[in-house]
Design a protein around this motif. Sequence first.
Motif, PDB file in Angstrom:
ATOM      1  N   ALA A  15      41.694  39.999  45.765  1.00 22.42           N
ATOM      2  CA  ALA A  15      41.809  39.359  47.070  1.00 22.42           C
ATOM      3  C   ALA A  15      42.979  39.951  47.854  1.00 22.42           C
ATOM      4  O   ALA A  15      44.009  40.317  47.284  1.00 22.42           O
ATOM      5  N   GLN A  16      42.796  40.056  49.162  1.00 23.48           N
ATOM      6  CA  GLN A  16      43.837  40.529  50.071  1.00 23.48           C
ATOM      7  C   GLN A  16      44.428  41.867  49.609  1.00 23.48           C
ATOM      8  O   GLN A  16      45.634  42.027  49.513  1.00 23.48           O
ATOM      9  N   SER A  17      43.547  42.796  49.319  1.00 23.75           N
ATOM     10  CA  SER A  17      43.984  44.083  48.797  1.00 23.75           C
ATOM     11  C   SER A  17      43.435  45.211  49.648  1.00 23.75           C
ATOM     12  O   SER A  17      42.584  45.010  50.522  1.00 23.75           O
ATOM     13  N   SER A  18      43.947  46.407  49.396  1.00 17.42           N
ATOM     14  CA  SER A  18      43.437  47.576  50.105  1.00 17.42           C
ATOM     15  C   SER A  18      41.985  47.852  49.736  1.00 17.42           C
ATOM     16  O   SER A  18      41.248  48.469  50.522  1.00 17.42           O
ATOM     17  N   ILE A  19      41.571  47.392  48.569  1.00 15.11           N
ATOM     18  CA  ILE A  19      40.190  47.632  48.141  1.00 15.11           C
ATOM     19  C   ILE A  19      39.223  46.800  48.969  1.00 15.11           C
ATOM     20  O   ILE A  19      38.168  47.288  49.395  1.00 15.11           O
ATOM     21  N   SER A  20      39.570  45.550  49.232  1.00 18.23           N
ATOM     22  CA  SER A  20      38.716  44.725  50.081  1.00 18.23           C
ATOM     23  C   SER A  20      38.662  45.286  51.497  1.00 18.23           C
ATOM     24  O   SER A  20      37.611  45.263  52.148  1.00 18.23           O
ATOM     25  N   SER A  21      39.790  45.823  51.973  1.00 22.44           N
ATOM     26  CA  SER A  21      39.795  46.454  53.295  1.00 22.44           C
ATOM     27  C   SER A  21      38.943  47.713  53.305  1.00 22.44           C
ATOM     28  O   SER A  21      38.325  48.051  54.321  1.00 22.44           O
ATOM     29  N   TYR A  22      38.921  48.411  52.167  1.00 21.21           N
ATOM     30  CA  TYR A  22      38.123  49.631  52.070  1.00 21.21           C
ATOM     31  C   TYR A  22      36.645  49.332  52.291  1.00 21.21           C
ATOM     32  O   TYR A  22      35.950  50.051  53.021  1.00 21.21           O
ATOM     33  N   PHE A  23      36.155  48.264  51.699  1.00 23.33           N
ATOM     34  CA  PHE A  23      34.738  47.924  51.860  1.00 23.33           C
ATOM     35  C   PHE A  23      34.451  47.313  53.228  1.00 23.33           C
ATOM     36  O   PHE A  23      33.303  47.293  53.669  1.00 23.33           O
ATOM     37  N   ASN A  33      36.252  48.240  56.192  1.00 24.27           N
ATOM     38  CA  ASN A  33      36.532  49.162  57.296  1.00 24.27           C
ATOM     39  C   ASN A  33      36.279  50.624  56.956  1.00 24.27           C
ATOM     40  O   ASN A  33      36.613  51.499  57.754  1.00 24.27           O
ATOM     41  N   SER A  34      35.749  50.918  55.785  1.00 24.41           N
ATOM     42  CA  SER A  34      35.577  52.304  55.368  1.00 24.41           C
ATOM     43  C   SER A  34      34.519  53.006  56.206  1.00 24.41           C
ATOM     44  O   SER A  34      33.551  52.397  56.675  1.00 24.41           O
ATOM     45  N   SER A  35      34.714  54.312  56.392  1.00 21.29           N
ATOM     46  CA  SER A  35      33.697  55.122  57.059  1.00 21.29           C
ATOM     47  C   SER A  35      32.568  55.494  56.108  1.00 21.29           C
ATOM     48  O   SER A  35      31.561  56.055  56.542  1.00 21.29           O
ATOM     49  N   ALA A  43      27.939  49.053  53.384  1.00 20.96           N
ATOM     50  CA  ALA A  43      26.689  48.336  53.145  1.00 20.96           C
ATOM     51  C   ALA A  43      26.821  47.301  52.037  1.00 20.96           C
ATOM     52  O   ALA A  43      26.027  46.348  51.972  1.00 20.96           O
ATOM     53  N   LEU A  44      27.832  47.470  51.180  1.00 23.09           N
ATOM     54  CA  LEU A  44      28.041  46.541  50.063  1.00 23.09           C
ATOM     55  C   LEU A  44      28.983  45.403  50.411  1.00 23.09           C
ATOM     56  O   LEU A  44      29.247  44.549  49.552  1.00 23.09           O
ATOM     57  N   HIS A  45      29.506  45.390  51.635  1.00 22.21           N
ATOM     58  CA  HIS A  45      30.511  44.377  51.982  1.00 22.21           C
ATOM     59  C   HIS A  45      29.969  42.959  51.839  1.00 22.21           C
ATOM     60  O   HIS A  45      30.699  42.029  51.446  1.00 22.21           O
ATOM     61  N   ALA A  46      28.688  42.753  52.142  1.00 22.01           N
ATOM     62  CA  ALA A  46      28.105  41.410  52.063  1.00 22.01           C
ATOM     63  C   ALA A  46      28.035  40.896  50.631  1.00 22.01           C
ATOM     64  O   ALA A  46      27.991  39.670  50.410  1.00 22.01           O
ATOM     65  N   LYS A  47      28.048  41.781  49.633  1.00 18.42           N
ATOM     66  CA  LYS A  47      27.947  41.371  48.236  1.00 18.42           C
ATOM     67  C   LYS A  47      29.317  41.272  47.567  1.00 18.42           C
ATOM     68  O   LYS A  47      29.404  41.061  46.365  1.00 18.42           O
ATOM     69  N   MET A  48      30.383  41.448  48.322  1.00 18.86           N
ATOM     70  CA  MET A  48      31.735  41.480  47.762  1.00 18.86           C
ATOM     71  C   MET A  48      32.294  40.073  47.553  1.00 18.86           C
ATOM     72  O   MET A  48      32.148  39.204  48.406  1.00 18.86           O
ATOM     73  N   MET A  49      32.920  39.863  46.407  1.00 18.83           N
ATOM     74  CA  MET A  49      33.634  38.619  46.098  1.00 18.83           C
ATOM     75  C   MET A  49      35.090  38.954  45.805  1.00 18.83           C
ATOM     76  O   MET A  49      35.371  39.938  45.117  1.00 18.83           O
ATOM     77  N   GLU A  50      36.019  38.147  46.330  1.00 15.07           N
ATOM     78  CA  GLU A  50      37.446  38.395  46.132  1.00 15.07           C
ATOM     79  C   GLU A  50      37.994  37.462  45.050  1.00 15.07           C
ATOM     80  O   GLU A  50      37.675  36.275  45.016  1.00 15.07           O
ATOM     81  N   PHE A  51      38.811  38.041  44.175  1.00 12.80           N
ATOM     82  CA  PHE A  51      39.433  37.291  43.080  1.00 12.80           C
ATOM     83  C   PHE A  51      40.952  37.421  43.196  1.00 12.80           C
ATOM     84  O   PHE A  51      41.471  38.527  43.320  1.00 12.80           O
ATOM     85  N   ARG A  52      41.643  36.303  43.135  1.00  8.41           N
ATOM     86  CA  ARG A  52      43.105  36.328  43.184  1.00  8.41           C
ATOM     87  C   ARG A  52      43.710  36.679  41.830  1.00  8.41           C
ATOM     88  O   ARG A  52      44.793  37.254  41.761  1.00  8.41           O
ATOM     89  N   VAL A  53      43.016  36.331  40.751  1.00 11.16           N
ATOM     90  CA  VAL A  53      43.510  36.595  39.402  1.00 11.16           C
ATOM     91  C   VAL A  53      42.582  37.613  38.739  1.00 11.16           C
ATOM     92  O   VAL A  53      41.376  37.337  38.573  1.00 11.16           O
ATOM     93  N   PRO A  54      43.088  38.777  38.346  1.00 13.94           N
ATOM     94  CA  PRO A  54      42.220  39.795  37.734  1.00 13.94           C
ATOM     95  C   PRO A  54      41.502  39.319  36.478  1.00 13.94           C
ATOM     96  O   PRO A  54      40.350  39.690  36.234  1.00 13.94           O
ATOM     97  N   THR A  85      34.498  57.527  40.582  1.00 14.90           N
ATOM     98  CA  THR A  85      35.677  56.908  41.180  1.00 14.90           C
ATOM     99  C   THR A  85      35.394  56.685  42.657  1.00 14.90           C
ATOM    100  O   THR A  85      34.646  57.427  43.287  1.00 14.90           O
ATOM    101  N   ILE A  86      36.008  55.662  43.211  1.00 13.19           N
ATOM    102  CA  ILE A  86      35.709  55.231  44.575  1.00 13.19           C
ATOM    103  C   ILE A  86      36.956  55.390  45.432  1.00 13.19           C
ATOM    104  O   ILE A  86      38.035  54.903  45.067  1.00 13.19           O
ATOM    105  N   GLY A  87      36.805  56.052  46.543  1.00 12.31           N
ATOM    106  CA  GLY A  87      37.906  56.163  47.488  1.00 12.31           C
ATOM    107  C   GLY A  87      39.082  56.952  46.947  1.00 12.31           C
ATOM    108  O   GLY A  87      39.006  57.663  45.945  1.00 12.31           O
TER     109      GLY A  87
END
Length: 436
Positions: free
Chosen positions: A219-227, A229-231, A237-248, A287-289
């Motif tokens: 949650a609130q990470s550069s990875i969530s921003s990547y999905f 705002n990424s080009s 396209a996967l942003h709608a399926k994304m879930m954020e977790f505060r605790v890994p 690897t992603i990004g």
Amino acid sequence: MPLIQSQSSHRDHVYHVLQGPGGTLLSNGSWTGIMGELTSGRADLALFPLTLTTQRAQYIQHTQPYMDEGYGLLVRTGSVDPGYSFLMPFETFTWVMLILALFLTICIIFVLDSISRSARLKAIERTHGHIKLQTVRKRDKLMGHAIETVMMAVGSGSTPTTRSCSVKVMFVSWAIFCVIMLSAYTANLTANLTVNQMASAIKSLSDLKESSLPFGVPAQSSISSYFSNSSDQAARALHAKMMEFRVPDEAVEAVRDGKIAAYISDYPTVQYYTQVPPCDLALGSDTIGSGALVIGLSPNSTIRQKLDAALLQLSEAGYLAELRRKWFVEASRCSLQDSDASGKGRLSVHQAWSVFLVLAGGAAIAVVVALLEVIYYKRFFSGVQELKKEMSEHGPRHMLRKSMGRRYQKTSSSMSNRSLTSDRSINTNNRYARCM
């Protein structure tokens, strides 16, 4: 740590931040997470896998990257059922091609033997009559092509019972094919059973797109921003399926329970979870990004240059590489094979196409031999049978004498013709002389 402590002016105070995200920028201009601690001045530096982004670099100071491996894909592995382990050495398409090769070989051998047998029986009928033909038909039945071919495939074949040379040529090529494929199967099966290779269906973002389950990110990470705002169109396209977790740890448990398809985080973080029991997690092959990890510093920090120089010195001395090997290789409590989700070790058709080419070449040669057999039975069989009959009745000496007699007769006839021609020429000359 000794370098950081020597440069700190607050040696009596240590500030701890527990289980926090990297942070995102709010609409009021403030930051959450680790970035908020640094920008507010409550922390001088952050010993945290902070991913450097263009936006973050505008608000804080940072060291040079000490690791840049992008984001990793943490997935659940499923061990192959021992009852199906015999299928592991070859890929599915390879198995399909093997079955197809077996079926085609049986059909080709059947057709070749039928053509050769039909030509042979017709030649026997022309030479020996219908009675002999019936006797040969009772004795010379069609061979059990399917059984003999399958037995050859498992290494227990015997010499084919047919008289057809084309079938024997096809069997030789099939035997060579079986020897090579059986060797490859045995080697791959032994390797797979030894390492107990794990398998995963999720290897890349494309596989995530096909999955019906969501995936997790910090949650609130550069990875969530990547999905968000990424080009990269696949990521957006996967942003709608994304879930954020505060605790890994919660995200990791969700992966294990099958609630999410994968958990995407900094590569070192997800790699750590693949190296601790129960060893049921693996890294995706892609690897992603780009995830450059840095040490975050407060905006007014005065130790940036010294830390950069220290990191450069440690990198040149090989200390950072040694730390990585120590913490991510030697400290692993899981085997390397268990943490590999790449699905390697199975023979594909792309690797074995030349073996199938051997079988195809043998089939082509067998067809040519079958045509030669048909020509032989139509044009030469009767003569050969007569020659065999004479040899069996009179012996090879008689045949040799007969052959030499024929040659002598041809020679005598040729000489007689020449003598007759000479006599005619002399008589003609004499008549011409008398006229003169």
